[in-house]
Design an enzyme around this catalytic site. Sequence first.
Site, PDB file in Angstrom:
ATOM      1  N   ARG A  22       0.803  -1.215   0.000  1.00  0.00           N
ATOM      2  CA  ARG A  22       0.000   0.000   0.000  1.00  0.00           C
ATOM      3  C   ARG A  22       0.841   1.272   0.000  1.00  0.00           C
ATOM      4  O   ARG A  22       0.336   2.353  -0.300  1.00  0.00           O
ATOM      5  CB  ARG A  22      -0.929   0.011   1.221  1.00  0.00           C
ATOM      6  N   ASN A  71       3.375  21.682  36.397  1.00  0.00           N
ATOM      7  CA  ASN A  71       2.565  22.042  35.236  1.00  0.00           C
ATOM      8  C   ASN A  71       1.480  23.025  35.671  1.00  0.00           C
ATOM      9  O   ASN A  71       0.749  22.774  36.639  1.00  0.00           O
ATOM     10  CB  ASN A  71       1.945  20.786  34.630  1.00  0.00           C
ATOM     11  N   ASP A  72       1.382  24.131  34.960  1.00  0.00           N
ATOM     12  CA  ASP A  72       0.398  25.153  35.319  1.00  0.00           C
ATOM     13  C   ASP A  72      -1.025  24.730  34.970  1.00  0.00           C
ATOM     14  O   ASP A  72      -1.989  25.348  35.442  1.00  0.00           O
ATOM     15  CB  ASP A  72       0.730  26.472  34.613  1.00  0.00           C
ATOM     16  N   HIS A 160      11.306  20.407  25.667  1.00  0.00           N
ATOM     17  CA  HIS A 160      10.838  20.046  27.005  1.00  0.00           C
ATOM     18  C   HIS A 160      10.093  18.716  26.972  1.00  0.00           C
ATOM     19  O   HIS A 160       9.758  18.208  25.907  1.00  0.00           O
ATOM     20  CB  HIS A 160       9.921  21.135  27.572  1.00  0.00           C
ATOM     21  N   GLN A 162       7.290  16.158  29.703  1.00  0.00           N
ATOM     22  CA  GLN A 162       6.394  16.175  30.857  1.00  0.00           C
ATOM     23  C   GLN A 162       6.588  14.919  31.694  1.00  0.00           C
ATOM     24  O   GLN A 162       7.020  13.875  31.184  1.00  0.00           O
ATOM     25  CB  GLN A 162       4.935  16.279  30.401  1.00  0.00           C
TER      26      GLN A 162
END
EC number: 2.7.7.12
Length: 345
Positions: A22, A71-72, A160, A162
């Site tokens: 494919r 984390n905000d 960055h 997380q």
Amino acid sequence: AEHQHVRYNPLRDDWVLVSAHRVKRPWQGQLEKPPPEDVPRWDPKNPLCPGATRANGEVNPQYEGTFVFPNDFPALQPDAPEPDDSDHPLFRAAPARGVCKVMCFHPWSDLTLPLMSLPEIRAVIDAWAELATELGASYPWVQIFENKGAMMGCSNPHPHCQVWASSFLPNEACLEDRTQRQHLSQHGVPMLLEYAEQEARRKERLVVENADWLVVVPYWATWPYQTLLLPRRHVCRLQDLRDTERNSLASIMQRLLIKYDNLFEVSFPYSMGWHGAPTGPHLGEDCRHWQLHAHYYPPLLRSATVRKFMVGYEMLAQVQRDLTPEQAAERLRSLPEVHYKKKAE
């Protein structure tokens, strides 16, 4: 290489459809915008830059290496209330608590991991291990992950990642715990330790290797240029790595990510993350069935502007790929290990 077939993924206990023919079909679908090449090194309006003001009004320090902060806009909070009791088994809920942190790799916004020096990458690895130890002291699961590029949902070009720590084992962790435990019970060896030994011997899906690590396009890969980063030694958790293994990890990460960027000569998008043995209350348990590993899931298929979409059959039946893992590994393996941006230097 020419005919469709299905391959078994022992880590997820499911199957992937491989349809190599494919990839020859013409593409008239969506074309993605290449990532911007003119990211400013420092922007006072960028909330991840040193000295910038974040959404909550806090001002970042003038950091010169890695920088970790809460984390905000966290998906998990430590003091969430208990959900209401269910009145029916089809409508169940359970508590979910945790913490979410952001870790900047470097003070410069225009410097991604493959362009960083080995000592700078080693500093990122050490920061990962510190967070895994700190949060893993109380939380069962610590998920370190990086979404690189707007195509993978990254909202900020600054380099960055997380780190989310949760009061529960997420679905993928539960699945890998079950399959690895079952393999050790049946075969007497950790699944991914045996798998790494097999791939090191077979070589056909090998991308890069060194004395401590190897990177392969797994036999059961779903995404076109998906890779699996594996230690050669039995290691349960990131924080268990020796000093020399952290150095060699920095090296093999840099080599892999340079190859990714060189594939289409673009800052290559991906989602990656580390999986290791559960922590918190599981630290005292027998976790020998676990083997530390990192998944890299890049979406690009044909070029910097054509991505693989997981829709239709993939969502409603099972995952499918258009390029064999062997073909993908051969292409990545053949790429130079000097970054395309540094060729002229």
